[in-house]
Enzyme design. Sequence first.
Site, short mmCIF file in Angstrom:
data_model
loop_
_atom_site.label_atom_id
_atom_site.label_comp_id
_atom_site.label_asym_id
_atom_site.label_seq_id
_atom_site.Cartn_x
_atom_site.Cartn_y
_atom_site.Cartn_z
N HIS A 138 46.37 40.35 40.60
CA HIS A 138 46.28 38.89 40.51
C HIS A 138 46.70 38.32 39.16
CE1 HIS A 138 44.50 38.48 44.41
NE2 HIS A 138 43.39 39.13 44.10
N ASP A 174 45.52 44.96 50.05
CA ASP A 174 44.27 44.29 49.67
C ASP A 174 44.05 43.09 50.58
OD1 ASP A 174 42.47 42.48 47.96
OD2 ASP A 174 42.67 44.20 46.65
N HIS A 176 43.01 40.32 49.77
CA HIS A 176 43.44 39.13 49.04
C HIS A 176 44.93 39.24 48.74
CE1 HIS A 176 39.12 39.69 48.12
NE2 HIS A 176 39.08 38.38 48.25
N ASP A 263 39.15 46.09 50.80
CA ASP A 263 38.18 45.04 51.05
C ASP A 263 38.40 44.30 52.37
OD1 ASP A 263 40.53 44.22 49.86
OD2 ASP A 263 39.58 43.13 48.22
#
Length: 392
Positions: A138, A174, A176, A263
Site C-alpha cells: 500500500h 491480498d 485489499h 486476509d
Amino acid sequence: MVSNAIFIHHSDSSRYKFNEDHPFDPIRQTLTIDLLKEAGALTDDELLTPSIVCNDELLQLVHRPDYVNAVKALNNEADPRIRAVTAEQYGLMTEDTPFFSGMHEAASLIVAGSVAAADAVMSGQTLHAFHLAGGLHHAFPDKASGFCVYNDAAIAIEYIRERYGARVLYIDTDVHHGDGVQWVFYADPHVCTYSIHETGKYLFPGTGYAAEKGADSGFGTCFNMPLEPFTEDESWLESFNITLRKVIATFKPDIIVSQHGCDAHAYDPLSHIHCSMNIYREIPAIIHELAHTYTGGKWVALGGGGYDIWRVVPRAWSMIWLEMIDHPLASQFRGPDSPLLPQSWIARWKDQSPAPLPTAWLDGADDIPPVPRRAQIVESNRITQGIVTQDL
C-alpha cells in the site's frame, strides 16, 4: 547447481511493529516459521539472511528522497511539534500507520529481503524465493498507507526492471487492493499488475475497479478482479483462474512476483470475503504451475496482510513454502482427509492464542457456514470476470 527454492528471512524484520494493539503483528512470521520447522519442511540453516543492504539508492527506486529523509528524520526529531507535522505530512500519523521508533531501519530490512529474493531468482541462484515479511503493497512514493511504510514489492519489481530488464507480472491476492504497486507501474508496459480483492466499494483502500486498466503506454497492463463481499471458495477460485490465466497468456512475463496476503479467509476481522483454507492451498499451486509454464520457473513470493494471525496466517503462508519445495504435504492437501497440524506446534502456542487453534491444515466442512446469497454473489462475480477479460 541451481536450487529449487530459498527461504529469505531476517530475524530483525520482527521490529516492524507499530504498537501492542495494532493488528499488523510480526509474530505471524514466528508462528509460520515454527510451524514449518515442526512439519519438517524448514531448518535453521535454510533461513537465509538477505545478502543485499537496503540504502537510499534502493529505496529511491520507488520512493521520493524527501519521503525517505522524513522517515529517517522522525527517529531523531526531539521537537514533538516538528515530529507531528512531519509525520502527518507523510501519512505516518494515522491510526493505520503510526510512526514508531526504529521504523526506517525495520522497514528497510523488509525491502532488503524482497530485493534479495528477486535478485536470487533473476541471477539464477534459485528458481523460487519466498520472503514472508514482504508484501507491503500500500505504500506510495511519497506517503505511507495501510500499515505500509516502504513498498518492498514495488522496489523489488523496479530493481528487476533496472538490473535485468525483465518483464514482470505482479500477482496480488491480498483481500485489499494492491494500490501502491498498481499506481507505481500504471504507465509501465513492462510491468503487468494483477490484483484480486474485495471490491473497493466496501473496503480499504477504495480502489481496484475493473476499469483501472493502466495509462499511456501502460494501458492494458493493469488488471483488477474486484469480488463481491461474502464471496466463497468456488467463486473466488473461478474468478482467479479465469482472469489470471488469460492475463498471463497475453502478457507473457519473464518472472512472477506474487503477494500473498491471507486476509480473504472468513475468520479475518478486517474484510468481508468468506473463504476457507482451500483457496490458500490452491493459490500457490496455481502460481507455481504458471511460473513453470510461462517464466521458466522464475517466481518470487512475498507475504502481505492477514489478521487472524493464529488460525489462518501460519497455515496459509506455510502452504506457499510447501508448494515451492514440492513437499509431500502439498499433495496430501488434495487427499480425502486433511493432514493434521503438528501437535508440538499446537502445544507450544495454544495458550497464547485467543481462539482455539485448528488441528488440521485445512478447515473442516462445518467450520465456516455457507452464505445465503451465494447464487447472486457468484453471478455478480462472473459479470466482473467478463469485464476484466473483455480485451484479452
